[in-house]
Design a protein around this motif. Structure first.
Motif, PDB file in Angstrom:
ATOM      1  N   ILE A 115      29.735  45.128  34.785  1.00 43.77           N
ATOM      2  CA  ILE A 115      29.586  44.596  35.454  1.00 43.77           C
ATOM      3  C   ILE A 115      28.601  42.753  35.586  1.00 43.77           C
ATOM      4  O   ILE A 115      27.811  43.055  35.634  1.00 43.77           O
ATOM      5  CB  ILE A 115      29.333  45.094  37.764  1.00 43.77           C
ATOM      6  CG1 ILE A 115      30.091  46.492  37.464  1.00 43.77           C
ATOM      7  CG2 ILE A 115      29.351  44.021  38.368  1.00 43.77           C
ATOM      8  CD1 ILE A 115      31.546  46.264  37.949  1.00 43.77           C
ATOM      9  N   TYR A 116      29.299  41.603  35.535  1.00 42.48           N
ATOM     10  CA  TYR A 116      28.353  40.642  35.968  1.00 42.48           C
ATOM     11  C   TYR A 116      28.811  39.900  37.409  1.00 42.48           C
ATOM     12  O   TYR A 116      29.721  40.642  38.138  1.00 42.48           O
ATOM     13  CB  TYR A 116      29.612  39.605  34.953  1.00 42.48           C
ATOM     14  CG  TYR A 116      29.500  39.842  33.395  1.00 42.48           C
ATOM     15  CD1 TYR A 116      30.135  41.146  32.405  1.00 42.48           C
ATOM     16  CD2 TYR A 116      28.570  38.965  32.923  1.00 42.48           C
ATOM     17  CE1 TYR A 116      30.058  41.530  31.854  1.00 42.48           C
ATOM     18  CE2 TYR A 116      28.146  39.325  31.386  1.00 42.48           C
ATOM     19  CZ  TYR A 116      29.272  40.172  30.931  1.00 42.48           C
ATOM     20  OH  TYR A 116      28.660  40.393  29.216  1.00 42.48           O
ATOM     21  N   GLN A 117      28.162  39.333  37.706  1.00 43.63           N
ATOM     22  CA  GLN A 117      27.772  38.801  38.950  1.00 43.63           C
ATOM     23  C   GLN A 117      27.286  37.069  38.765  1.00 43.63           C
ATOM     24  O   GLN A 117      26.496  37.179  37.769  1.00 43.63           O
ATOM     25  CB  GLN A 117      27.421  39.561  39.527  1.00 43.63           C
ATOM     26  CG  GLN A 117      27.277  39.321  41.437  1.00 43.63           C
ATOM     27  CD  GLN A 117      26.535  38.093  41.485  1.00 43.63           C
ATOM     28  OE1 GLN A 117      25.629  37.542  41.331  1.00 43.63           O
ATOM     29  NE2 GLN A 117      26.512  37.476  43.122  1.00 43.63           N
ATOM     30  N   ALA A 118      28.388  36.479  39.540  1.00 42.66           N
ATOM     31  CA  ALA A 118      27.281  34.921  39.453  1.00 42.66           C
ATOM     32  C   ALA A 118      26.985  34.507  40.768  1.00 42.66           C
ATOM     33  O   ALA A 118      27.965  32.923  41.238  1.00 42.66           O
ATOM     34  CB  ALA A 118      28.663  33.718  38.840  1.00 42.66           C
ATOM     35  N   GLY A 119      27.026  35.026  41.581  1.00 39.26           N
ATOM     36  CA  GLY A 119      26.062  34.236  43.387  1.00 39.26           C
ATOM     37  C   GLY A 119      25.022  34.217  43.693  1.00 39.26           C
ATOM     38  O   GLY A 119      24.592  35.732  43.489  1.00 39.26           O
ATOM     39  N   ALA A 120      24.447  33.110  43.899  1.00 40.69           N
ATOM     40  CA  ALA A 120      22.888  33.450  44.016  1.00 40.69           C
ATOM     41  C   ALA A 120      21.930  33.771  45.555  1.00 40.69           C
ATOM     42  O   ALA A 120      21.416  33.280  45.251  1.00 40.69           O
ATOM     43  CB  ALA A 120      22.001  32.669  43.452  1.00 40.69           C
ATOM     44  N   SER A 121      23.119  33.010  46.926  1.00 40.58           N
ATOM     45  CA  SER A 121      22.620  32.964  47.572  1.00 40.58           C
ATOM     46  C   SER A 121      21.979  34.301  48.179  1.00 40.58           C
ATOM     47  O   SER A 121      22.501  35.732  47.814  1.00 40.58           O
ATOM     48  CB  SER A 121      24.175  33.104  49.394  1.00 40.58           C
ATOM     49  OG  SER A 121      24.714  34.321  48.539  1.00 40.58           O
ATOM     50  N   PRO A 122      21.158  34.816  49.266  1.00 41.39           N
ATOM     51  CA  PRO A 122      20.923  35.397  49.806  1.00 41.39           C
ATOM     52  C   PRO A 122      21.512  37.412  49.622  1.00 41.39           C
ATOM     53  O   PRO A 122      21.378  38.564  49.156  1.00 41.39           O
ATOM     54  CB  PRO A 122      20.069  35.402  51.169  1.00 41.39           C
ATOM     55  CG  PRO A 122      19.956  34.216  50.995  1.00 41.39           C
ATOM     56  CD  PRO A 122      21.215  33.542  50.841  1.00 41.39           C
ATOM     57  N   ARG A 123      22.660  37.126  50.294  1.00 41.16           N
ATOM     58  CA  ARG A 123      23.628  38.420  50.558  1.00 41.16           C
ATOM     59  C   ARG A 123      24.449  38.506  48.988  1.00 41.16           C
ATOM     60  O   ARG A 123      24.575  39.103  48.570  1.00 41.16           O
ATOM     61  CB  ARG A 123      24.961  37.707  50.963  1.00 41.16           C
ATOM     62  CG  ARG A 123      25.875  38.646  50.986  1.00 41.16           C
ATOM     63  CD  ARG A 123      25.652  39.479  52.228  1.00 41.16           C
ATOM     64  NE  ARG A 123      26.993  41.017  52.261  1.00 41.16           N
ATOM     65  CZ  ARG A 123      26.721  42.096  51.743  1.00 41.16           C
ATOM     66  NH1 ARG A 123      26.562  42.601  49.989  1.00 41.16           N
ATOM     67  NH2 ARG A 123      28.082  42.776  51.845  1.00 41.16           N
ATOM     68  N   GLY A 124      24.660  36.978  48.399  1.00 37.94           N
ATOM     69  CA  GLY A 124      25.015  37.322  46.996  1.00 37.94           C
ATOM     70  C   GLY A 124      23.820  38.186  45.903  1.00 37.94           C
ATOM     71  O   GLY A 124      24.222  38.844  44.701  1.00 37.94           O
TER      72      GLY A 124
END
Ligand SMILES: Cc1cc2nc3c(=O)[nH]c(=O)nc-3n(C[C@H](O)[C@H](O)[C@H](O)COP(=O)(O)O)c2cc1C
Length: 463
Positions: free
Chosen positions: A227-236
């Motif tokens: 699993i990769y991910q690319a969001g860096a907001s607090p919720r991300g």
């Protein structure tokens, strides 16, 4: 110095379109990205990246046009700014056929496709690649994509992550909790291919999805793709902390990156995982050659083709703000975004020199390599830069965008990889096994403390 031998990892950032993050560069005589429609273009690239011992290729995707800039998609279409764009998933089998170790991070959104057929597609790829597939889970940011899937607009930013949480719950149940490892017995004598008592319905009934039945693929080497991910907001970050095994970030400066990395590592720990249980790659473009002078001449040559307007088309889409309304000298003030919130927040933070980011700076940053910074220089200069960033920010490696392709990747493989290997900070051979094992060295399957393992039959059996 303890950290001097810290390893550096590379990942290639690409998309099934022209001039992925470098609008205008398709005009450069050496750029071959217009060949994105040919299988040979992708298989050659895969071989090249494996020769350079890259961990993987990350294939971005969007399902809509960038129509925030100027309130229409006309500029995006004119510049070829990620439109036309073909399906990323279909490239993977061909690239896998000509490589042995390269990983594949395929982007797919949780907003537009039902998880059931998607889970099968990932299982199929995990079988065909021998366990080398990863899924970059994205929640979408383009309202145009939402409209084409029949919605009035995209959901609010945090709600999109709520949908993603349930989407993953469904896919974890399918991948981890449906088929027991020894369900398929292929017993010629009794005529039993699969023991039905070892295949379980998942019985999922949720707010967004209902999936009563069994997964229709048998277990693949990794079961759940990496699993990769690319969001860096607090919720991300909260989402990443529960799910991600590799994380792509984009930060314009070292100071901003150091903050992002430590927030992610703290969140992993808060979620009961090891601080280093996700590899973090930061976006970067490398322009290099035999000497520093040649590298700078190459950069100057590239800049003749880079398009500031094309960059603002992308930036407007990523930020959810129509930058055509602003003067180029306008600072990025207190705007609120329903797109990629971390991008906006990064620009709003003053960098090390206390500089304020203006629209012009954003265009200049983005015209080659998108949201990532650019390093130009000889192999020694670039390697110094990479080591400094890794040591000072605690990031694991770099997600490398191209100025031109395959030229940028050829230069990296020819000049940078050998220099890093010579310094003892870059792999000279691959770890055998699946992508998950290559990245984390802990086997093919999700580790027990990962959210998805909670749905595993191996853990259910212990209860
Ligand atoms: C380096 C990087 C690459 C991304 N690639 C994609 C992509 O290919 N497709 C997509 O829909 N979103 C992509 N995103 C967007 C995110 O996955 C996520 O949906 C978005 O960043 C919202 O996150 P945030 O507001 O939590 O930062 C990318 C973001 C970053 C930083």
């Amino acid at each position: 110095m303890v950290h001097m031998s810290r390893q550096i990892r590379f990942n290639a950032f690409d998309m099934n379109c022209v001039a992925h993050q470098s609008s205008g560069m398709w005009r450069h005589p050496l750029d071959q990205s217009a060949r994105y429609k040919e299988l040979g273009y992708w298989t050659d690239l895969a071989r090249l990246l494996e020769r350079g011992h890259f961990d993987g290729i990350f294939i971005a995707d969007v399902l809509g046009t960038y129509d925030v800039y100027g309130g229409s998609n006309e500029a995006a279409i004119r510049h070829g700014a990620q439109v036309p764009v073909n399906d990323p998933v279909l490239l993977v089998s061909a690239m896998a056929a000509v490589t042995e170790h390269l990983g594949f991070g395929v982007t797919a959104g949780t907003a537009y496709e039902h998880p059931y057929p998607f889970a099968r597609r990932m299982s199929t790829l995990d079988h065909l690649t021998g366990g080398r597939v990863g899924w970059n889970v994205v929640t979408g940011y383009l309202p145009s994509a939402a409209r084409n899937m029949g919605h009035d607009d995209q959901l609010e930013h945090d709600q999109r992550y709520d949908v993603a949480d349930e989407y993953l719950e469904v896919t974890y149940k399918l991948w981890e909790g449906s088929w027991e490892d020894d369900a398929v017995i292929r017993d010629r004598e009794s005529g039993v291919f699969t023991d039905p008592s070892k295949v379980h319905e998942i019985g999922h009934r949720g707010e967004h999805f209902t999936v009563p039945g069994i997964h229709i693929s048998e277990p693949s080497p990794q079961r759940t793709p990496v699993i990769y991910q690319a969001g860096a907001s607090p919720r991300g970050i909260a989402f990443a902390a529960g799910n991600a095994e590799a994380i792509f970030v984009a930060a314009p400066t070292k100071a901003v990156l150091a903050g992002v990395v430590s927030r992610i590592r703290d969140a992993l720990e808060a979620a009961g995982r090891d601080r280093y249980s996700a590899k973090i790659y930061t976006l970067l473009t490398i322009i290099t050659d035999e000497t520093s002078e040649k590298a700078h001449a190459k950069h100057d040559d590239y800049l003749q083709y880079a398009s500031d307007e094309g960059a603002l088309v992308f930036m407007s889409g990523w930020m959810g703000i129509d930058l055509s309304q602003y003067d180029l000298d306008e600072p990025i003030g207190n705007v609120k975004s329903n797109a990629i919130q971390s991008t906006v927040a990064n620009f709003q933070q003053a960098d090390e020199d206390g500089k304020e980011w203006k629209v012009r700076d954003i265009a200049r940053l983005g015209n080659i390599g998108g949201l990532g910074p650019r390093v130009v220089g000889s192999a020694v200069e670039v390697a110094d830069f990479l080591q400094e960033w890794v040591e000072e920010t605690d990031v694991d490696g770099f997600n490398l965008a191209y100025a031109i392709t395959p030229g940028t990747f050829e230069d990296i493989v020819e000049f940078i990889v050998p220099e890093l290997q010579h310094r003892g900070v870059y792999q000279t051979q691959y770890v055998p096994g699946t992508l998950r094992h290559k990245l984390h060295g802990r086997g093919d399957r999700l580790p027990d403390e990962h959210r998805g393992a909670g749905y595993s039959l191996r853990n259910a059996a212990k209860v």
